[in-house]
Design a protein around this motif. Structure first.
Motif, short mmCIF file in Angstrom:
data_model
loop_
_atom_site.label_atom_id
_atom_site.label_comp_id
_atom_site.label_asym_id
_atom_site.label_seq_id
_atom_site.Cartn_x
_atom_site.Cartn_y
_atom_site.Cartn_z
N SER A 179 -11.40 5.29 -1.24
CA SER A 179 -10.04 5.96 -0.97
C SER A 179 -10.15 7.50 -0.73
CB SER A 179 -8.92 5.76 -2.27
OG SER A 179 -9.35 6.24 -3.37
N LYS A 180 -11.13 8.11 -1.17
CA LYS A 180 -11.37 9.47 -0.71
C LYS A 180 -11.51 9.70 0.95
CE LYS A 180 -16.23 9.87 -1.01
NZ LYS A 180 -17.43 10.37 -1.70
N ASN A 181 -11.94 8.68 1.35
CA ASN A 181 -12.14 8.81 2.75
C ASN A 181 -10.84 8.47 3.69
OD1 ASN A 181 -14.87 7.21 1.67
ND2 ASN A 181 -15.24 9.15 2.96
N GLU A 182 -9.90 7.97 3.12
CA GLU A 182 -8.49 7.53 3.94
C GLU A 182 -7.74 8.88 4.32
OE1 GLU A 182 -8.05 3.65 1.11
OE2 GLU A 182 -6.86 5.60 0.75
N PRO A 183 -7.68 8.78 5.76
CA PRO A 183 -6.68 10.00 6.31
C PRO A 183 -5.35 9.82 5.82
CG PRO A 183 -7.29 8.24 8.02
CD PRO A 183 -8.03 7.89 6.51
N GLU A 184 -4.56 10.80 5.87
CA GLU A 184 -2.97 10.84 5.64
C GLU A 184 -2.37 9.76 6.41
OE1 GLU A 184 0.66 13.89 5.26
OE2 GLU A 184 -1.26 14.53 6.02
N GLY A 185 -1.63 8.88 5.84
CA GLY A 185 -1.02 7.92 6.28
C GLY A 185 -1.50 6.57 6.32
N LYS A 186 -2.92 6.64 5.75
CA LYS A 186 -3.45 5.25 5.76
C LYS A 186 -4.02 5.17 4.40
CE LYS A 186 -5.01 5.03 10.53
NZ LYS A 186 -3.66 6.07 11.10
N THR A 187 -3.26 5.62 3.45
CA THR A 187 -3.81 4.91 2.07
C THR A 187 -3.63 3.53 1.79
OG1 THR A 187 -1.33 5.58 0.99
CG2 THR A 187 -2.98 7.38 1.30
N GLY A 188 -4.78 3.40 1.04
CA GLY A 188 -4.90 1.94 0.58
C GLY A 188 -5.50 1.07 1.40
N PHE A 189 -6.25 1.59 2.46
CA PHE A 189 -7.05 0.91 3.52
C PHE A 189 -8.14 0.43 2.90
CE2 PHE A 189 -5.63 1.31 8.20
CZ PHE A 189 -4.30 1.43 7.73
N ALA A 190 -8.90 1.09 2.02
CA ALA A 190 -10.28 0.74 1.59
C ALA A 190 -9.97 -0.62 0.60
CB ALA A 190 -10.94 1.81 0.67
N HIS A 191 -9.24 -0.43 -0.27
CA HIS A 191 -8.81 -1.57 -1.18
C HIS A 191 -8.27 -2.74 -0.11
CE1 HIS A 191 -5.83 -3.72 -3.84
NE2 HIS A 191 -7.13 -3.56 -4.61
N LEU A 192 -7.42 -2.46 0.81
CA LEU A 192 -7.07 -3.53 1.27
C LEU A 192 -8.27 -4.47 2.03
CD1 LEU A 192 -4.64 -5.10 2.96
CD2 LEU A 192 -4.89 -3.58 4.73
N PHE A 193 -9.23 -3.61 2.46
CA PHE A 193 -10.52 -4.28 3.01
C PHE A 193 -11.36 -4.94 1.99
CE2 PHE A 193 -9.86 -2.67 7.14
CZ PHE A 193 -10.53 -3.50 8.11
N GLU A 194 -11.06 -4.66 0.58
CA GLU A 194 -11.69 -5.37 -0.42
C GLU A 194 -11.29 -6.89 -0.35
OE1 GLU A 194 -11.22 -5.89 -5.00
OE2 GLU A 194 -11.28 -3.83 -4.35
#
Length: 899
Positions: free
Chosen positions: A56-71
């Motif tokens: 989640s540290k790599n997520e830009p503003e406005g795209k929070t939750g993307f890493a977990h969504l891909f899990e």
């Protein structure tokens, strides 16, 4: 008697401890995929794990939750495989299949029988290489709903939202850890299919991945099979990242939150270095020996001895960018949290002095060694240990460093590191049970809003007296004896307009450097003297007027005057401090050139006034370097003079007291002959032109537009204020409501006439708008100004609204000495009575719609507008030219015409 842990450790067989040193080899494919191989033939299975360096540290503003969504998405079907990811593995007898996401990484793993290694590698390489092409809108919507329900389910647990609150308040905005891994509902809802596919293509390539194979496989076989299955996987893009950012607190930060919990809980958090630091590892020993259960000081005193808490525990959360040490206490009912806090503070101080007992450290070390030794029985544990070390510390055997640090640490080491990181400000969040409340039966009439009562606000200036010293200095005193405070300002009739007799920037430096040292005190000594009296002194240069302000307790006023006189009359202007200013000139201009949007004000000034006008000249880099100490001293000697100054005082003081102080510290200051400031001549700018400045890549365009207007007339000031308010001065003004509220193209847009006592003035409307709406916004601005003096003039409703707002707000601004001080200075500047503000409400109330409309027609000239647009010309120039608002020129940031 039982043997000590130290003796037990020595009794462990040497060959058993040696097995902790795990054998492994690594290799990397040409696409960047790194593989770790550990061979252990004792069990016919292989642990297969893939760690992506994406969290989640790599997520830009406005795209929070993307890493977990891909899990979640990673376990769905691909273009080569239908159905759930787990089904083929279940048939093959695989176990422990899962994936997790945290702040720093996302991982996927399974342990498969040796004969299923080809299946595992095919499956992992298939989703790494082809999942992006496989995601459909239906699949995205399905897994987005799953994640959102996971988030909702997590929020059902009492106290669950405290972690999200902690992240937002503990970490500065923009810190990689300032949001939860699961992300926000809004960002998840806004995630488009294109966004998700792009995120996958960038983040989940081979260059961001590490593969581990641990168990019944040798390196040669691993190389052959990994190359076979993964060589065609796209590399992706290396993830940009912040490597360390430790939040700093200058003082304790404490918050209270409420939730559906039975007991009060306290959580203290201290920032630590990132997880690769030795200190973070040793802080685990602090956690274990300070509050790790029975026979630890905080647990013993709070749970057992005083029975104030039901639970006490400490924990280290080790992460890549920064880590944390947390101390959590759950209180018993009716326990005073402040008493618990006092005990925590006392216990910590004792721990800093004595540290833990040696036998505690020996027991912890032994337990860790035995636990690690037991993990060697599992290919999964060994593989996870290796890949975790490589991903987070660039060392597969980082565990051995941890063992060495923990094994060699003594009580002094632990207490020292504890004091280093815990004897400093901390963040505390206190969670309280929600109070029991009951809503009474409504008796309020909600069908209509109450009428505002009669307005009785009034401004009355305090008694004002003045006199003139023999050397020409005017002294003006406004008596306010409500508090023992005095605010003082010495205003000089000089400023940057006098730079023409010296060098650009002379006035600014002459006033800003006043407190950098005097004949009697160097800079540090002066700062200490001021601090000891709680006195602040600062100088500021304007165009025609400049001032030195200070404030003090009435009891310290004599000493404050002594320091102010020293600063004003005897500044040393140290060369070493001026050298710092000069040394920064190049970098300042470099930044100015690299950020063209910063040039908007300067270029607009040149476009309106002309390059030879003092208000339009843009100081060049070469001109800025002309500043020197001799020039500044000469400015000070000629322009700062008693006969060129007015001393204003507001507060707990009388005119006789002020006169005595003025004579004592400024009475022997000799008159001088200051320069006569040049008159403000007519503008010679680019009337009716459109000036463009290129800012490649800018996501917004800066728009500045306006023209000169007639000189200030005091009798029309109230009318002008109401006129400006309707068009652009207030939040509800037409320009702001159009571009911000109606169109959503700008964060804010405003316009007003800038007042000066003499000479021509300028009407300016300005703000930034999104790049693709630049030309459209210009059309709207031109239309709003044209209609304001044409078919849609100011309305009675707008006038009444703004009258009410301004009149009712005036008294709210007069709550302290400084407000009265600035009002006096401003009235004097405009050659008006000191008490002019007392009639402001009446003058505004008397203004009529006819007057505001007539003044608007005489003021705004929509056909004479000069435009300055700073933006990405590759995206906006063609559309701006197509508007045909006037001749178009392209300038650089210094106002030089390029084409």
């Amino acid at each position: 008697m039982l043997p000590s842990p130290q003796v037990l450790a020595k009794q462990l067989p040497e060959h058993a401890l040696a097995k902790i040193n795990i054998d492994y080899q690594t290799f990397t494919l040409s696409n960047g995929l790194t593989t770790i191989v550990h061979t252990d033939r004792s069990v016919p299975n292989i642990y297969v794990g893939v760690w992506y360096k994406v969290g989640s540290k790599n997520e830009p503003e406005g795209k929070t939750g993307f890493a977990h969504l891909f899990e979640h998405l990673m376990f769905q079907s691909t273009i080569h495989r239908d159905g759930e990811y787990f089904v083929p593995f279940n048939k093959a007898g695989a176990v422990a299949m899962n994936g997790t996401t945290n702040l720093d990484r996302t991982n996927y793993y399974q342990t498969v029988p040796s004969n299923a290694i080809d299946l595992a590698l095919w499956m992992e390489s298939d989703r790494m290489g082809y999942l992006g092409r496989s995601i459909t809108q239906e699949l995205l919507d399905e897994q987005r709903a799953v994640v959102q329900n996971e988030k909702r389910q997590g929020q059902l647990r009492p106290g669950s939202q405290i972690y999200e609150h902690f992240l937002k308040t503990f970490y500065p905005k923009g810190h990689p850890y300032d949001h939860t891994t699961i992300g926000s509902m809004e960002d998840l809802n806004n995630a488009s299919l294109d966004d998700v596919k792009q995120w996958f293509n960038d983040a989940y390539g081979a260059t961001n991945a590490v593969l581990v194979l641990s168990g019944d496989i040798d390196v040669a076989t691993a190389k052959e099979k990994v190359a076979h299955y993964f060589s065609d996987v796209p590399a992706g893009k290396p993830m940009d990242k912040i490597t360390q950012w430790i939040p700093e607190l200058s003082h304790n930060k404490q918050e209270i939150v409420y939730d559906k919990v039975a007991n009060i809980s306290l959580s203290r958090v201290w920032a630590l270095p990132n997880s690769s630091a030795k200190d973070t590892v040793l802080m685990n020993l602090v956690a274990d020996t300070l509050a790790g259960g029975k026979n630890t000081p905080l647990y013993d005193v709070l749970v057992d001895e005083k029975q104030l808490a039901t639970e006490v525990w400490a924990n280290v959360d080790a992460n890549d960018v920064s880590s944390t040490f947390s101390l959590d206490v759950t209180l018993k009912p009716n326990v005073d949290p402040e008493e618990v806090n006092r005990i925590i503070a006392q216990t910590l101080q004792t721990f800093f002095k004595k540290g833990p007992k040696t036998e505690q450290l020996e027991a912890i070390n032994l337990g860790a060694e035995v636990s690690l030794l037991r993990s060697m029985e599992s290919n999964q544990d060994v593989g996870a240990q290796l890949i975790t070390g490589l991903v987070h510390h660039n060392d597969p055997l980082f565990v051995n460093k941890q063992r060495q640090w923990i094994g060699s640490a003594d009580s002094d080491d632990v207490r020292t590191v504890a004091k280093k990181w815990l004897d400093k400000p901390y963040y505390e969040i206190r969670m309280l049970p929600e109070p029991t409340t009951q809503v009474a039966e409504a008796s309020v009439d909600r069908s209509k809003m109450p009428q505002v009562g009669k307005f009785n606000g009034k401004i009355t200036m305090p008694p004002i007296h003045q006199m003139v010293l023999d050397n020409g200095m005017k002294v003006v005193v406004a008596e306010r004896h409500n508090l023992p405070l005095v605010d003082v300002s010495m205003q000089f009739d000089t400023g940057s307009l006098a730079d023409k007799f010296y060098a650009p920037g002379t006035a600014e430096q002459a006033f800003s450097m006043l407190t950098m040292g005097t004949d009697e005190y160097n800079m540090n000594e002066l700062s200490k003297k001021l601090d000891s009296l709680a006195v602040t002194i600062h100088g500021t240069a304007g165009k025609q007027r400049s001032g030195v302000n200070w404030s003090s307790l009435a009891s310290n006023l004599d000493d404050a005057f002594a320091l102010a006189a020293e600063v004003i009359r005897h500044p040393s202007y140290p060369q070493v401090e001026l050298d710092k200013v000069i040394s920064n000139i190049d970098s300042s201009y470099d930044n100015y050139e690299l950020e063209p949007l910063r040039s908007a004000r300067d270029v607009y000034g040149k476009a309106i006034w002309g390059g030879n006008h003092p208000f339009g000249h843009i100081v060049t880099r070469t001109e800025a370097k002309q500043i020197n100490r001799d020039t500044i001293k000469r400015f000070h000697e000629h322009e700062l003079a008693p006969n060129n100054a007015t001393l204003y005082l507001v507060g707990d003081i009388t005119l006789p007291q002020a006169t005595k102080l003025a004579n004592k510290y400024f009475g022997n200051w000799d008159k001088r002959t200051p320069s006569v400031l040049p008159e403000i001549t007519a503008a010679q700018g680019q009337v009716g032109k459109v000036i463009l400045v290129d800012a490649p890549g800018a996501v917004q365009s800066s728009i500045s537009v306006g023209h000169t207007v007639a000189a200030f007339e005091q009798d029309k000031a109230a009318i002008q204020t109401l006129m400006d308010s309707a068009l652009g001065r207030g939040f509800n003004s037409r320009l702001n409501m159009n571009l911000r509220e109606d169109k959503g193209w700008a964060y804010g847009f405003s316009g007003r006439v800038n007042n000066t006592p003499t000479g021509p003035r300028v009407f300016t409307a300005s703000g930034t708008v999104q790049t693709d709406k630049t030309a459209a916004a210009m059309s709207e601005i031109k239309r709003e100004i044209s209609e304001f003096i044409g078919q849609r003039p100011q309305t009675e409703a707008e006038l009444a609204r703004d009258k009410s707002s301004i009149v009712h707000s005036i008294p709210q601004g007069f709550t302290n000495n400084d407000a009265y001080l600035q009002s006096m200075i401003n009235s004097d500047y405009y050659q008006q009575p000191y008490t002019r503000v007392e009639g402001a409400a009446e003058r505004l109330a008397d203004a009529t719609l006819t007057q505001t409309r007539d003044l608007a027609k005489a003021t705004y000239k929509p056909d004479e507008l000069t435009w300055v647009i700073v933006g990405d010309l590759s995206k906006v120039e063609a559309e701006v030219r197509a508007l045909k608002l006037g001749p178009v020129e392209v300038w650089d940031v210094y106002g030089n015409k390029l084409r």
